[in-house]
Each structure stands twice: as C-alpha cells, then as structure tokens.
Motif scaffolding. Structure first.
Motif, PDB file in Angstrom:
ATOM      1  N   ALA A 166     -10.590  14.234  -0.219  1.00 58.72           N
ATOM      2  CA  ALA A 166      -9.930  12.991  -0.648  1.00 58.72           C
ATOM      3  C   ALA A 166      -8.655  13.290  -1.444  1.00 58.72           C
ATOM      4  O   ALA A 166      -7.645  12.599  -1.310  1.00 58.72           O
ATOM      5  N   PHE A 167      -8.695  14.331  -2.259  1.00 56.79           N
ATOM      6  CA  PHE A 167      -7.525  14.761  -3.045  1.00 56.79           C
ATOM      7  C   PHE A 167      -6.368  15.101  -2.104  1.00 56.79           C
ATOM      8  O   PHE A 167      -5.225  14.679  -2.308  1.00 56.79           O
ATOM      9  N   ASN A 168      -6.672  15.842  -1.028  1.00 58.20           N
ATOM     10  CA  ASN A 168      -5.630  16.267  -0.087  1.00 58.20           C
ATOM     11  C   ASN A 168      -5.118  15.132   0.792  1.00 58.20           C
ATOM     12  O   ASN A 168      -3.975  15.162   1.233  1.00 58.20           O
ATOM     13  N   ALA A 169      -5.993  14.162   1.054  1.00 58.93           N
ATOM     14  CA  ALA A 169      -5.650  13.125   2.049  1.00 58.93           C
ATOM     15  C   ALA A 169      -5.159  11.817   1.423  1.00 58.93           C
ATOM     16  O   ALA A 169      -4.951  10.839   2.141  1.00 58.93           O
ATOM     17  N   LYS A 170      -4.972  11.793   0.123  1.00 60.89           N
ATOM     18  CA  LYS A 170      -4.655  10.530  -0.567  1.00 60.89           C
ATOM     19  C   LYS A 170      -3.415   9.831   0.020  1.00 60.89           C
ATOM     20  O   LYS A 170      -3.447   8.640   0.308  1.00 60.89           O
ATOM     21  N   GLU A 171      -2.344  10.592   0.241  1.00 59.10           N
ATOM     22  CA  GLU A 171      -1.103   9.978   0.755  1.00 59.10           C
ATOM     23  C   GLU A 171      -1.305   9.426   2.163  1.00 59.10           C
ATOM     24  O   GLU A 171      -0.787   8.369   2.508  1.00 59.10           O
ATOM     25  N   MET A 172      -2.069  10.150   2.981  1.00 57.87           N
ATOM     26  CA  MET A 172      -2.341   9.691   4.348  1.00 57.87           C
ATOM     27  C   MET A 172      -3.122   8.380   4.324  1.00 57.87           C
ATOM     28  O   MET A 172      -2.825   7.447   5.070  1.00 57.87           O
ATOM     29  N   TYR A 173      -4.130   8.299   3.429  1.00 58.69           N
ATOM     30  CA  TYR A 173      -4.933   7.080   3.345  1.00 58.69           C
ATOM     31  C   TYR A 173      -4.091   5.904   2.858  1.00 58.69           C
ATOM     32  O   TYR A 173      -4.248   4.780   3.315  1.00 58.69           O
ATOM     33  N   ALA A 181       1.301  -0.667  -3.136  1.00 60.85           N
ATOM     34  CA  ALA A 181       1.224  -0.583  -4.603  1.00 60.85           C
ATOM     35  C   ALA A 181       1.929   0.675  -5.100  1.00 60.85           C
ATOM     36  O   ALA A 181       2.122   1.633  -4.363  1.00 60.85           O
ATOM     37  N   GLU A 182       2.330   0.628  -6.377  1.00 59.56           N
ATOM     38  CA  GLU A 182       2.879   1.835  -7.010  1.00 59.56           C
ATOM     39  C   GLU A 182       1.839   2.951  -6.912  1.00 59.56           C
ATOM     40  O   GLU A 182       0.634   2.689  -6.931  1.00 59.56           O
ATOM     41  N   ASP A 183       2.318   4.189  -6.861  1.00 59.08           N
ATOM     42  CA  ASP A 183       1.411   5.331  -6.694  1.00 59.08           C
ATOM     43  C   ASP A 183       0.306   5.383  -7.742  1.00 59.08           C
ATOM     44  O   ASP A 183      -0.850   5.637  -7.422  1.00 59.08           O
ATOM     45  N   ASP A 184       0.669   5.158  -9.010  1.00 59.44           N
ATOM     46  CA  ASP A 184      -0.356   5.274 -10.064  1.00 59.44           C
ATOM     47  C   ASP A 184      -1.386   4.150  -9.971  1.00 59.44           C
ATOM     48  O   ASP A 184      -2.556   4.338 -10.293  1.00 59.44           O
ATOM     49  N   VAL A 185      -0.972   2.976  -9.492  1.00 55.60           N
ATOM     50  CA  VAL A 185      -1.896   1.844  -9.316  1.00 55.60           C
ATOM     51  C   VAL A 185      -2.858   2.155  -8.161  1.00 55.60           C
ATOM     52  O   VAL A 185      -4.075   1.980  -8.275  1.00 55.60           O
ATOM     53  N   PHE A 186      -2.297   2.649  -7.051  1.00 54.30           N
ATOM     54  CA  PHE A 186      -3.130   3.005  -5.900  1.00 54.30           C
ATOM     55  C   PHE A 186      -4.112   4.115  -6.288  1.00 54.30           C
ATOM     56  O   PHE A 186      -5.293   4.064  -5.949  1.00 54.30           O
ATOM     57  N   GLU A 187      -3.604   5.112  -7.023  1.00 57.95           N
ATOM     58  CA  GLU A 187      -4.443   6.252  -7.411  1.00 57.95           C
ATOM     59  C   GLU A 187      -5.639   5.810  -8.249  1.00 57.95           C
ATOM     60  O   GLU A 187      -6.750   6.296  -8.066  1.00 57.95           O
ATOM     61  N   GLU A 188      -5.411   4.872  -9.163  1.00 57.52           N
ATOM     62  CA  GLU A 188      -6.492   4.364 -10.024  1.00 57.52           C
ATOM     63  C   GLU A 188      -7.603   3.749  -9.177  1.00 57.52           C
ATOM     64  O   GLU A 188      -8.784   4.049  -9.337  1.00 57.52           O
ATOM     65  N   THR A 189      -7.212   2.885  -8.234  1.00 59.56           N
ATOM     66  CA  THR A 189      -8.181   2.235  -7.341  1.00 59.56           C
ATOM     67  C   THR A 189      -8.876   3.260  -6.453  1.00 59.56           C
ATOM     68  O   THR A 189     -10.091   3.232  -6.259  1.00 59.56           O
ATOM     69  N   TYR A 190      -8.066   4.171  -5.930  1.00 59.93           N
ATOM     70  CA  TYR A 190      -8.550   5.200  -4.997  1.00 59.93           C
ATOM     71  C   TYR A 190      -9.658   6.042  -5.632  1.00 59.93           C
ATOM     72  O   TYR A 190     -10.735   6.202  -5.059  1.00 59.93           O
TER      73      TYR A 190
END
Length: 212
Positions: A166-173, A181-190
């Motif tokens: 999941a760490f490696n594929a975050k941008e693809m997902y 969403a902004e990257d930090d907002v998406f990352e929080e949800t992710y």
C-alpha cells in the motif's frame, strides 16, 4: 557538549537519509551529504569514519527505534492481546507513513542488499517481529482472546506485506480513484482505511470477536 555531538550526528544522519532515499547509496557522495547537512566534509569522517559506516549507523538508528516501540507494547499489562495487535498496526503504519525516506531505502536493500551488516540488521528486525507476534499469539490463545492459530509467518506477511504494498502503490490508487484531494488529505484517509482493513483481516485470521 554531548547533546551538541548527538545533534550534529543526527543532522548528518538525516541529511544522508534523504539523499540515500533519492539517489541510492552508490549515487550519493559524502560531499553532497556534507552540503545538505551544512557541515564540513571532515565531520563525516570524524563521526562515522566512512560513507558505509554512516549508512550502517542510519539503519541501526532507525531499526532500534522500531524495536523499542514494539518491545514497549508487548510488555504492557493494561492491554489485552488484541489491543496490542491494534497498537502495533497503528504504530508500524505510522512509522512507514512518517519515515518515507528510510522505508524507501529499506525496500531497495531488500532487493539489492550487498552490505552484510545491513543484511544482518534486516534479518534481526524481521526475526524480532516474528518473535513478538509469536508471544502475543501464544498468550492470546491461552487467555481465549484468540480462537484461531494461523502460521506465524502468514500473520507477519499479512501485516508487513499489506502495509508495504500500500505504501508503494499510494499514488497509483489516488489516480485510479480519480481523487483530487490534496496529498496530505488523501494520505490521512488512505492510511485510516488501510489500518482498519488490516485489523478486519486479522480479526478473521485470529478468530477474535469483539462482543464475546
């Protein structure tokens, strides 16, 4: 004096970590590390002796942090075994999320490990995690918190494998979901959803029921 020495060492370690993550060990020069850390290049020799030793020290430093958090959780008497598993997932996930540079370095090492010292560190850390999961599983089965006894390596693979993929594929997902969403907002949800998902898998694997 000691504090000053530690902070200078850490300053060099963290500068090296960013560069190793970006360019790899071979692609990074001590001159670049010194420049990023804003120190004289002779300081690297003084504190670490060589680029190889600096690299080993960085891995040891980060690994020891990880060992400390996990040992602390296992020894706690105010948590049952399922709560310990939850804490480990949350903290492990948070480390991967907040220490992106280090985990990029480690993933490169998994594929191309050449330094025997690093290979030994990696093995020791994995063995330590396996031993920790074994202790929690054994204790949870005895106390009746868990009703299933999965192979320990599958438990470890499910947690580590899912987190690292999941760490490696975050941008693809993010792209696949067409998430704007902004990257930090998406990352929080992710990461919130990821942690929840791993816990659901483990409840089933371990036969844990909340409302027994």
């Amino acid at each position: 004096m000691d504090t000053d020495m530690i902070s200078k060492e850490e300053n060099i370690l963290f500068a090296a970590e960013k560069l190793f993550a970006e360019k790899g060990f071979d692609g990074t020069s001590t001159r670049e590390i010194a420049k990023m850390a804003n120190v004289n290049i002779s300081m690297i020799s003084y504190y670490f002796g060589s680029k190889e030793k600096l690299y080993e020290k960085l891995v040891e430093y980060r690994m020891n942090e990880g060992q400390f958090f996990s040992k602390d959780i296992v020894e706690r008497t105010d948590l049952n075994e399922w709560q310990k598993i939850e804490k480990i997932i949350d903290q492990f996930s948070n480390r991967i999320r907040t220490q992106k540079c280090f985990y990029r370095i480690m993933q490169r090492e998994q594929l191309h490990a050449e330094n025997p010292q690093i290979v030994a560190f990696l093995k020791e850390t994995k063995m330590s995690f396996l031993s920790m999961y074994s202790r929690i599983l054994e204790s949870g089965l005895k106390s009746g918190v868990f009703t299933k006894n999965p192979p320990i390596y599958l438990l470890h693979s499910t947690i580590s494998g899912t987190l690292f993929y999941a760490f490696n594929a975050k941008e693809m997902y993010k792209e696949f979901l067409n998430d704007t969403a902004e990257d930090d907002v998406f990352e929080e949800t992710y990461y919130t959803e990821l942690n929840k998902h791993i816990k659901h898998l483990l409840k089933d694997l371990l036969g844990y029921e909340e409302n027994k």
